[in-house]
Design a protein around this motif. Structure first.
Motif, PDB file in Angstrom:
ATOM      1  N   LEU A   1       0.820  -1.211   0.000  1.00  0.00           N
ATOM      2  CA  LEU A   1       0.000   0.000   0.000  1.00  0.00           C
ATOM      3  C   LEU A   1       0.853   1.260   0.000  1.00  0.00           C
ATOM      4  CD1 LEU A   1      -2.669   1.506   0.176  1.00  0.00           C
ATOM      5  CD2 LEU A   1      -2.654   1.122   2.663  1.00  0.00           C
ATOM      6  N   GLU A   2       1.879   1.292   0.843  1.00  0.00           N
ATOM      7  CA  GLU A   2       2.711   2.499   0.940  1.00  0.00           C
ATOM      8  C   GLU A   2       3.377   2.809  -0.388  1.00  0.00           C
ATOM      9  OE1 GLU A   2       6.362   4.371   3.650  1.00  0.00           O
ATOM     10  OE2 GLU A   2       5.728   2.274   3.911  1.00  0.00           O
TER      11      GLU A   2
ATOM     12  N   LEU B   1     -16.873  -1.621  -4.588  1.00  0.00           N
ATOM     13  CA  LEU B   1     -16.810  -3.044  -4.259  1.00  0.00           C
ATOM     14  C   LEU B   1     -15.550  -3.358  -3.457  1.00  0.00           C
ATOM     15  CD1 LEU B   1     -15.836  -6.139  -5.057  1.00  0.00           C
ATOM     16  CD2 LEU B   1     -18.224  -5.716  -4.483  1.00  0.00           C
ATOM     17  N   LEU B   2     -14.406  -2.819  -3.888  1.00  0.00           N
ATOM     18  CA  LEU B   2     -13.169  -3.071  -3.156  1.00  0.00           C
ATOM     19  C   LEU B   2     -13.261  -2.566  -1.720  1.00  0.00           C
ATOM     20  CD1 LEU B   2     -10.558  -2.167  -5.929  1.00  0.00           C
ATOM     21  CD2 LEU B   2     -10.888  -4.426  -4.913  1.00  0.00           C
TER      22      LEU B   2
ATOM     23  N   GLU C   1      -6.901   0.685  -3.024  1.00  0.00           N
ATOM     24  CA  GLU C   1      -7.877  -0.171  -2.337  1.00  0.00           C
ATOM     25  C   GLU C   1      -7.539  -1.649  -2.516  1.00  0.00           C
ATOM     26  OE1 GLU C   1     -10.130   0.616  -0.252  1.00  0.00           O
ATOM     27  OE2 GLU C   1      -9.971   2.787  -0.503  1.00  0.00           O
ATOM     28  N   ALA C   2      -7.012  -2.028  -3.679  1.00  0.00           N
ATOM     29  CA  ALA C   2      -6.617  -3.416  -3.892  1.00  0.00           C
ATOM     30  C   ALA C   2      -5.509  -3.816  -2.918  1.00  0.00           C
ATOM     31  CB  ALA C   2      -6.166  -3.623  -5.334  1.00  0.00           C
TER      32      ALA C   2
ATOM     33  N   LEU D   1      -1.005 -12.624  -9.506  1.00  0.00           N
ATOM     34  CA  LEU D   1      -2.334 -12.865 -10.069  1.00  0.00           C
ATOM     35  C   LEU D   1      -3.485 -12.383  -9.196  1.00  0.00           C
ATOM     36  CD1 LEU D   1      -1.656 -16.316 -11.677  1.00  0.00           C
ATOM     37  CD2 LEU D   1      -2.886 -14.487 -12.832  1.00  0.00           C
ATOM     38  N   ILE D   2      -3.477 -12.735  -7.920  1.00  0.00           N
ATOM     39  CA  ILE D   2      -4.663 -12.459  -7.097  1.00  0.00           C
ATOM     40  C   ILE D   2      -4.793 -10.977  -6.799  1.00  0.00           C
ATOM     41  CG2 ILE D   2      -5.722 -12.827  -4.835  1.00  0.00           C
ATOM     42  CD1 ILE D   2      -4.767 -15.699  -4.929  1.00  0.00           C
ATOM     43  N   GLN D   3      -3.700 -10.321  -6.407  1.00  0.00           N
ATOM     44  CA  GLN D   3      -3.768  -8.923  -5.979  1.00  0.00           C
ATOM     45  C   GLN D   3      -4.261  -8.004  -7.082  1.00  0.00           C
ATOM     46  OE1 GLN D   3      -1.729  -6.114  -6.920  1.00  0.00           O
ATOM     47  NE2 GLN D   3      -2.726  -4.788  -5.397  1.00  0.00           N
ATOM     48  N   ASN D   4      -4.102  -8.380  -8.331  1.00  0.00           N
ATOM     49  CA  ASN D   4      -4.504  -7.505  -9.426  1.00  0.00           C
ATOM     50  C   ASN D   4      -5.534  -8.185 -10.326  1.00  0.00           C
ATOM     51  OD1 ASN D   4      -2.357  -9.078 -11.102  1.00  0.00           O
ATOM     52  ND2 ASN D   4      -1.162  -8.043  -9.534  1.00  0.00           N
TER      53      ASN D   4
END
Length: 491
Positions: free
Chosen positions: A155-156, A269-270, A438-439, A237-240
């Motif tokens: 995130l940072e 939604l996120l 947000e992801a 794959l999952i994070q994006n």
């Protein structure tokens, strides 16, 4: 301006600068996509493509042109030989530079007489210094910057990248790439959800039991240790990609398929996804890496023994997370996101499992299998499993599958479509700043729990269905074992 033209009031850049020009992504996907567009007459006249990288040859220009031609022959066989040669010998040029050094980048860009498209086909670790260098280059008005996924490593870092980009570019000139959004299943799931009176009334917690979004492949590391061993299956794959598919599957209907409406709904939604506590991460996530095994006739070494892998890093090649969406539509419905390498067969799909009927009149029948709507990701196919009377006893049940294979994208595969949007300034199929952050807010607690060792790193033999703690889908749903792996995008 020599490199600017107007089409319907939209400015189109006519110089593309690819940072990371000698990498696998550029050779396998970006250059072939540009060659296909060039052959079809979809690129601006007089287009220039400048490759920038550290790699050097005795004659840099000739060395790069040979590399481009070799890659086009390998990955763009559908493009005519004459166009491949023209691309390599006339359209592209090369500049050796340290992409993290401002003076080196400015020298590589040379005089800027018009807006450019700067494409960062680079590892996430060098995004920030490269963006700083582009800022120092004082790009002409109308320039655009495209940044490949993953956008940051946490995130940072994502927030820092957004801050750096916004210091010299408006949001409308920033293109965070997730090529799944330009891929055919994107409009497929949108059309199924929002254009059919059959499904829209059923698309909530009252009728849907669970949703699975899956990308399982037979490919192992395939020489990508430099990138994958630092990313792992979750970040790759999952994070994006899979979170984007989750957004399309579960978001509220946009009022129109306009860039702001669509991206607003995805961000909503996120924000509704429950961030997992450490204990929830322990119970609702699985991580594993493959050990030695066989996939068909191929012998696969253990991931820890693959060339370029640091086994002490503990990188996962299989990841599964179960998420909850805290809103009125989806409360109580689990969303399972799963990605894995070196598995027994290829499976890429969104599987929507419906709840059983509240009362079953067929007293002699076993519990019927659930109705499942599947949107296949590759090949693009839609199927619906239904229960009907058995062929011999009218009071028995059997399940049938209604399905249709959708016509493939005739011309514009993912990266071709993305380049057209990049050149025309259309941000609809790209990730907005708040969406990227947000992801990471969803993903970071999971990765923190893994880093602290709260979730053990399991193992599974290459060629198996994955770790035993992650139940596999029943065999009929798994398809493609032994067939050629799909290759319309970079992973």
């Amino acid at each position: 301006m020599d490199y600017l033209r107007r089409e319907g009031g939209v400015s189109v850049v006519e110089r593309i600068v690819i940072f990371g020009a000698t990498g696998d992504l550029t050779g396998r996907y970006l250059m072939p996509a540009l060659a296909k567009l060039y052959e079809a007459g979809k690129l601006p006249g007089g287009i220039r493509i400048t490759g920038v990288d550290r790699r050097g040859w005795e004659d840099d220009e000739a060395g790069f042109r040979r590399l481009v031609l070799d890659n086009l022959e390998r990955h763009a066989g559908g493009v005519s030989a004459s166009v491949r040669e023209k691309m390599a010998l006339e359209v592209v040029e090369y500049r050796r530079a340290d992409v993290t050094d401002a003076e080196s980048v400015i020298s590589a860009l040379g005089p800027l007489t018009g807006p450019i498209l700067a494409y960062l086909a680079l590892p996430p670790a060098v995004f920030a210094p490269t963006i700083e260098a582009l800022k120092a280059a004082d790009l002409p008005e109308g320039s655009r910057v495209a940044v490949e996924k993953p956008f940051g490593v946490d995130l940072e870092s994502a927030q820092n990248l957004n801050r750096l980009l916004h210091e010299f570019l408006p949001e409308s000139a920033i293109f965070r790439v997730d090529h799944f959004l330009a891929w055919q299943p994107f409009p497929t799931i949108m059309g199924l959800r929002f254009a059919n009176g059959i499904f829209e009334p059923l698309w909530d917690r009252n009728f849907i039991d669970r949703v699975e979004i899956v990308w399982e492949e037979t490919l192992a590391l395939e020489g990508r240790a430099g990138y994958f061993d630092h990313a792992g299956a979750f970040k790759d794959l999952i994070q994006n990609h899979l979170l984007q598919l989750l957004c399309l599957t579960a978001m509220e209907a946009p009022t129109a398929l306009h860039r702001r409406n669509l991206r607003d709904r995805k961000v909503d939604l996120l924000r509704a996804i429950r961030r997992l506590s450490p204990e929830e991460a322990r119970l609702q996530t699985v991580r594993a890496r493959y050990s030695a095994g066989k996939i068909g006739e191929r012998s696969i070494p253990a991931y820890a023994d693959e060339e370029g892998v640091d086994p002490d890093r503990g990188t996962e090649t299989f990841a599964e997370v179960t998420l909850s969406i805290e809103n009125l539509r989806w409360a109580g419905v689990p969303f399972v996101l799963r990605a894995g390498k070196a598995l027994s067969g290829f499976r890429g799909e969104i599987a929507v499992h419906f709840k059983p009927v509240p009362h079953l009149a067929f007293q002699r029948a076993d519990d019927p299998r659930p109705n499942v709507l599947r949107v296949g990701l590759e090949p693009n196919r839609v199927t619906l499993n239904l229960n009907v009377n058995g062929p011999y006893d009218p009071f028995d049940l059997e399940q049938i599958e209604l399905g249709a294979a959708l016509d493939p994208q005739e011309f514009f595969a993912a990266y071709e479509a993305l380049f057209l949007d990049l050149l025309e300034g259309n941000t609809t199929l790209f990730v907005r700043a708040d969406e990227a952050e947000e992801a990471w807010r969803v993903s970071e607690p999971i990765l923190d729990a893994w880093e602290k060792g709260l979730v053990p790193l399991l193992e599974y033999p290459a060629g198996s269905n994955g770790p035993a703690e992650a139940p596999a889908e029943p065999e009929p749903s798994r398809s493609g074992a032994g067939r050629e792996e799909p290759t319309p995008w970079a992973r």
